[in-house]
Design an enzyme around this catalytic site. Structure first.
Site, PDB file in Angstrom:
ATOM      1  N   TYR A   1       0.845  -1.198   0.000  1.00 51.89           N
ATOM      2  CA  TYR A   1       0.000   0.000   0.000  1.00 51.89           C
ATOM      3  C   TYR A   1       0.879   1.246   0.000  1.00 51.89           C
ATOM      4  CZ  TYR A   1      -2.496   3.940   1.995  1.00 51.89           C
ATOM      5  OH  TYR A   1      -2.981   5.203   2.221  1.00 51.89           O
TER       6      TYR A   1
ATOM      7  N   LYS B   1     -14.972   1.281   7.999  1.00 51.55           N
ATOM      8  CA  LYS B   1     -13.602   0.860   7.723  1.00 51.55           C
ATOM      9  C   LYS B   1     -13.182  -0.427   8.437  1.00 51.55           C
ATOM     10  CE  LYS B   1     -10.365   4.023   7.564  1.00 51.55           C
ATOM     11  NZ  LYS B   1      -9.793   3.884   6.195  1.00 51.55           N
TER      12      LYS B   1
END
Length: 318
Positions: free
Chosen positions: A141, A181
């Site tokens: 990421y 999330k």
């Protein structure tokens, strides 16, 4: 018109609200509501239209900007799961997709504001100034964000950026609209819910030595709005408070609100070893030099403000 990708997400929906506060609602929200609970993030914001991210491809965007007067794109949509291991997916979603948006913006002179990440600094052993020598991502990421920043910086150096482009390296953001999330929600969110479930607040052993730059979402929106209102300023900037505080400080702030709350220290998970930033602290010299002079909330103030929203609305904008 303004386009906000990830507009139903945590940061994106707050940016839409920030634009609303500036009197702007001619906004196209781009997102994916496969996680249907994200629709709640859209309930208290104003926008003209919505399109699914899968339909918002290169052909659609090209056609859209050719047929509509688009002033700016806030590109906040990305895979932000730092534990994702599919590098091909991550690079396609976070790097190639962002690169396509960038070149359309440059071609049409559309202003672009995009989400980078403090994760590009890795363990931070070289500091947190916006300089390539300080960057060493620890996971794919972070690499996807790092690689796009490098790509853009090369264009800056070659004088190939002819319209405003701003990348903001978000540090540890917390605040309303992050409910969807799951495990990637902030520590403040998880500790609050543990208190409400009658549990002790669980933090990793040694957390008093894990120092992070925690920034409230309202401050993130304020920085975005600053650059939106200053179209002559471009570059990649840190977006943090400039102060590092421990996870224990988050628990202490909540304990000041919920007097009966207590802390339980748990073992540090093996899955995070070598991939975990133990220290982050934004270097704000470049941001301050650009003219942003507002103060930032500290953890105690910001977490208490967030707890009030969690208590009143379950964590959604009111």
């Amino acid at each position: 018109m303004i386009i906000v990708t990830g507009g139903a997400g945590f940061i994106g929906s707050n940016i839409v609200k920030g634009l609303n506060n500036l009197g702007i609602d001619d906004i196209l929200v781009v997102d994916n509501l496969k996680n249907a609970s994200k629709h709640k993030n859209l309930n208290r914001i104003k926008f003209r239209d919505y399109i699914d991210k899968e339909d918002f491809n290169l052909d659609y965007l090209t056609s859209f900007v050719n047929n509509n007067k688009v002033e700016a794109i806030f590109h906040q949509g990305a895979c932000s799961d730092t534990m994702e291991t599919d590098g091909k997916y991550m690079m396609k979603n976070n790097y190639e997709y962002t690169k396509n948006i960038l070149h359309i913006c440059l071609d049409k002179k559309i202003r672009l504001f995009y989400a980078s990440s403090a994760s590009v600094y890795g363990n931070g052993e070289n500091g947190f100034e916006e300089d390539e020598k300080n960057e060493y991502p620890l996971n794919v990421y972070a690499f996807s964000k790092y690689h796009f920043d490098r790509y853009l910086n090369k264009l800056f150096k070659e004088n190939k950026v002819n319209s405003q482009v701003v990348g903001l390296r978000y540090f540890n953001v917390y605040g309303p609209q992050e409910n969807h999330k799951g495990r990637m929600a902030s520590v403040a969110f998880h500790l609050f819910n543990q208190i409400k479930a009658g549990e002790r607040m669980k933090i990793f052993e040694g957390s008093e030595n894990f120092l992070r730059d925690f920034i409230h979402i309202d401050d993130v929106v304020s920085v975005n709005n600053f650059f939106f209102e200053n179209p002559n300023k471009s570059g990649i900037f840190n977006c943090g408070t400039g102060n590092a505080e421990s996870f224990v400080e988050i628990a202490k702030a909540l304990k000041e609100v919920y007097k009966s709350a207590s802390i339980e220290y748990i073992a540090f998970p093996d899955a995070l070893r070598g991939k975990y930033q133990k220290y982050t602290q934004a270097d704000l010299k470049k941001l301050r030099a650009a003219g942003y002079d507002k103060p930032f909330m500290n953890v105690n103030t910001g977490v208490k403000k967030y707890a009030e929203v969690l208590e009143k609305s379950g964590g959604y904008l009111m």
